[in-house]
Each structure stands twice: as C-alpha cells, then as structure tokens.
Scaffold this motif. Sequence first.
Motif, short mmCIF file in Angstrom:
data_model
loop_
_atom_site.label_atom_id
_atom_site.label_comp_id
_atom_site.label_asym_id
_atom_site.label_seq_id
_atom_site.Cartn_x
_atom_site.Cartn_y
_atom_site.Cartn_z
N GLY A 226 0.81 -1.22 0.00
CA GLY A 226 0.00 0.00 0.00
C GLY A 226 0.84 1.25 0.00
N VAL A 227 0.20 2.38 -0.31
CA VAL A 227 0.89 3.67 -0.39
C VAL A 227 0.16 4.70 0.47
CG1 VAL A 227 1.96 3.41 -2.66
CG2 VAL A 227 -0.42 4.16 -2.50
N TYR A 280 3.24 -5.95 -13.45
CA TYR A 280 4.13 -5.35 -12.44
C TYR A 280 3.41 -5.23 -11.09
CZ TYR A 280 7.63 -4.43 -15.94
OH TYR A 280 8.60 -4.59 -16.90
N PRO A 281 4.15 -5.37 -9.98
CA PRO A 281 3.53 -5.41 -8.64
C PRO A 281 3.18 -4.02 -8.11
CG PRO A 281 5.91 -5.68 -8.44
CD PRO A 281 5.62 -5.63 -9.91
N LEU A 282 2.28 -3.35 -8.81
CA LEU A 282 1.88 -2.00 -8.43
C LEU A 282 0.94 -2.03 -7.24
CD1 LEU A 282 1.42 -1.04 -12.12
CD2 LEU A 282 2.83 0.34 -10.57
N PRO A 283 1.02 -1.05 -6.33
CA PRO A 283 0.16 -1.05 -5.15
C PRO A 283 -1.32 -0.92 -5.52
CG PRO A 283 1.38 1.02 -5.34
CD PRO A 283 1.95 0.08 -6.36
N ALA A 284 -2.17 -1.52 -4.70
CA ALA A 284 -3.61 -1.53 -5.00
C ALA A 284 -4.44 -0.90 -3.89
CB ALA A 284 -4.08 -2.97 -5.24
N ARG A 285 -3.78 -0.41 -2.82
CA ARG A 285 -4.57 0.22 -1.77
C ARG A 285 -3.79 1.35 -1.09
NH1 ARG A 285 -4.40 -1.89 3.81
NH2 ARG A 285 -2.45 -3.03 4.11
N GLN A 286 -4.55 2.17 -0.38
CA GLN A 286 -3.99 3.30 0.33
C GLN A 286 -3.87 2.96 1.81
OE1 GLN A 286 -4.60 7.23 -1.88
NE2 GLN A 286 -6.12 7.27 -0.26
N LEU A 287 -2.75 3.32 2.41
CA LEU A 287 -2.54 3.02 3.83
C LEU A 287 -3.10 4.15 4.70
CD1 LEU A 287 1.19 1.86 3.64
CD2 LEU A 287 -0.84 0.40 3.79
N PRO A 288 -3.65 3.81 5.88
CA PRO A 288 -4.13 4.86 6.78
C PRO A 288 -2.96 5.72 7.29
CG PRO A 288 -4.22 2.70 7.84
CD PRO A 288 -3.88 2.45 6.42
N LYS A 289 -3.26 6.98 7.55
CA LYS A 289 -2.21 7.94 7.91
C LYS A 289 -1.48 7.54 9.20
CE LYS A 289 -1.41 12.94 8.33
NZ LYS A 289 -1.96 14.27 8.01
N PHE A 290 -2.21 7.00 10.18
CA PHE A 290 -1.56 6.65 11.45
C PHE A 290 -0.49 5.57 11.23
CE2 PHE A 290 -4.65 3.19 11.36
CZ PHE A 290 -3.97 2.13 11.96
N VAL A 295 5.45 3.97 10.50
CA VAL A 295 6.55 3.25 9.82
C VAL A 295 7.43 4.14 8.94
CG1 VAL A 295 5.17 1.14 9.80
CG2 VAL A 295 5.17 2.60 7.77
N ALA A 296 6.99 5.35 8.62
CA ALA A 296 7.70 6.18 7.64
C ALA A 296 9.16 6.46 8.00
CB ALA A 296 6.96 7.50 7.42
N PRO A 297 9.50 6.80 9.26
CA PRO A 297 10.90 7.09 9.55
C PRO A 297 11.83 5.92 9.27
CG PRO A 297 9.50 7.91 11.31
CD PRO A 297 8.63 7.07 10.42
N ILE A 298 11.32 4.68 9.46
CA ILE A 298 12.15 3.49 9.23
C ILE A 298 12.06 3.04 7.77
CG2 ILE A 298 12.52 1.07 9.90
CD1 ILE A 298 11.05 1.93 12.58
N ALA A 299 10.83 2.94 7.25
CA ALA A 299 10.63 2.37 5.92
C ALA A 299 11.01 3.33 4.80
CB ALA A 299 9.17 1.95 5.75
N GLU A 305 6.97 14.52 11.07
CA GLU A 305 6.50 15.88 10.77
C GLU A 305 6.13 15.99 9.30
OE1 GLU A 305 7.94 20.58 10.97
OE2 GLU A 305 9.42 18.98 11.27
N PHE A 306 6.95 15.40 8.42
CA PHE A 306 6.64 15.41 6.99
C PHE A 306 5.31 14.70 6.73
CE2 PHE A 306 6.49 13.32 2.88
CZ PHE A 306 6.76 14.36 2.01
N VAL A 307 5.13 13.53 7.34
CA VAL A 307 3.90 12.76 7.16
C VAL A 307 2.70 13.59 7.63
CG1 VAL A 307 2.61 10.70 7.83
CG2 VAL A 307 5.06 10.54 7.33
N GLN A 308 2.82 14.18 8.81
CA GLN A 308 1.72 14.96 9.38
C GLN A 308 1.30 16.10 8.45
OE1 GLN A 308 -0.15 14.31 12.00
NE2 GLN A 308 -1.39 16.12 11.61
#
Length: 353
Positions: A226-227, A280-290, A295-299, A305-308
């Motif tokens: 997901g994205v 191609y393995p394109l994403p098919a769903r959207q991830l919830p913001k929380f 996971v954003a800082p690691i992944a 702050e950027f995500v928020q």
Amino acid sequence: MQTIDSSKPVCVTGASGYIASWIVKLLLERGFTVHATVRDSDKASSVAHLRKAAQGASGKLVLFDADLIKPGSFKAAIEGCELVIHTASPFVIRGFTDPYAALVRPAVEGTENVLDSCNAVQSVKRVVLTSSVASIYGDAIEILKVPGGIFTEQLWNNTSSEGHQPYSYSKVMAERKAWDICQEQSRWDLVTINPSLVMGPSLTTQTQSTSIDVMRDLGSGRQRTGVPMLEFGIVDVREVANAHILAGLNPKAEGRFILSAHTASLLQMAIVLRASYPEYPLPARQLPKFLVKLVAPIAAGVSREFVQKNVGYALRFDNSRSKDVLGVQYRPLTETLCDHFQQMIDDGLLKRR
C-alpha cells in the motif's frame, strides 16, 4: 518587453540534466546554436545524450565546462547570448548530512554566479530560471490556508528550512536571490518556470530525479502492501522544456509560471499504470495515515513531521498563466506516466514480478 534574436546562441546551464537535456534537444531541432554547460565535457557518459540530440538537428551544440560554485565559470558560455536558461541546481533529496553544503549553498551561489556573469556579458537580454512549486509552498497542509484553496504564482514558500524540507528551501532561496539580483539592474529581465513533479521519459539513464524514485517505488513491489495518500502536481518533462523556450522567446512573458498539468495521488498513478502494465507489482490500496506515520521514519526515511504535514491533503495548482501567456498545451496523464514507466523498463530499472 525584450525581443530575442533567434540567430544568436542560447546558453543552457546544467545541460546534461533531466529537464535541461530536453531543452537542448528542442532548441537544436529548432535550429538554435546552444551553448550547453556541463561539469565535465570530457566525461563521455554524461554528455553522450546531448551529442546524440545534436546529430541530424539543424542547430549546433557547443559544450562548455562550468562549476556552480566557481565564480566566473559560466561567463565564456554566456558570451554572445541574448537568452540564458539557467537550470543547473543540486538535486539531492536524501543521503546527505549537511543540507546547507549539499543543497542550499550550491543552489544560491550557483544562481548568483550565473547571474553575475549575465551582468558581465552585455549581450544578455533575458534569463529563464528553472525554479519549482517548492518555491511556492513547503508542505501540502498549506493548501488549507491559501485563497480559494489553490496554489498560485503570487505565493511564496515561507515554511521550509535547512532542517525541514531542505530541498524546497534551496529552491525558494535560489529563486529569491535571482529576483533580488534582477531588480538591481535593468538590462535583462527574468522569468521563472515553477514546475510541479516532473515526469516523462528521460534522454539519459545518468540523471537523478524524484520522478524516477517515485516510479521505481511504485513498480518494483516495494510498495505492494500500500501507499500513503500523498498527492502530487504532475507535469510532463517535454512540456516543461518547451515552456522554458516559450518563456525565453515570448516578449510578453514575465514573472513566474506554474507548470502543472494534473494532480494525482500515488494510488491514482498506480491505477493508471496497472491498466497498461498488469504484470508489475503496483500497489492496490492506500494506507491509513496513522500507520504511515508509524513506519515512515524506518521504511521511507522521512520524518513524522513530513507525514503529518503532507499525507492526506488534496492539492490544486493554477496553471492558467502557462496556457494563456505561454501557450503551453498539456498532454494526458496516462501518456506521461506510461512513457516514463516504459522508458524505465527499457533501461532495465524495473523488472516484472
């Protein structure tokens, strides 16, 4: 209003770059002599695509070596030119420890060095600067406070800094420096091109760009789970290149021009691409913001702050000046995305699942 003599050479700085190489190609096809600056004209891999563009074109390519932070190094390339198109700027989004040294200093000093040379060369009448919508806004959340909920050329990014969105900060500081220098003289005028996320085929595999990272992340399977709901203004590199030339040659062009054809989220991009590239393995769903924030800082190596401040907001850009004054005609989003994706496949940057 300045009229440019098309028989005079045109200087393009940072000529081997993603946008600049298209500008060079289009100018050569239209019969212009192009003074193209690169860091090292003897490095065959970085100039091969420029030499290829010159083959069979009615124009003439002349390469010059120049360094952004070396005063006076652009003067030889600018000599005899009435039009200077300044695209050269550092492009590093991550992997640096000192944002001032990696981004801000070369962007600002580079602009200053090029424009100092424009001041020193009497033939110069107009400078077209490659800026960015990053000069107009810093974070997507700002859309909530702008008049009419749409980003326009009247707005300036006042929220980025060396510590938060340093790339955006480098773009706004460089553009502000350009306007300051322009206003201190009266011989040449300045026009800025402020594109959103530039996508579409590259003329070389050597360039770096955010769009290549976005495409690789979407098509490689890295985001198959997901994205985030991250929306972008998108514009084709060929339209951006053409807009620089139109802005240079149109006597009525002045000020800033937002170049943005469409807005689309990462998921919407994936849906467009899946129709043509189902293997191609394109994403098919959207991830919830929380979850993204967790996971954003690691992944992804981006801050919470950027995500928020950027995930979950719909963007709108006013591109009317680019159409009404410059006459830019934007191609469909599907064409831009699929041409870019196919080129990355052809270059071996993407593999089937």
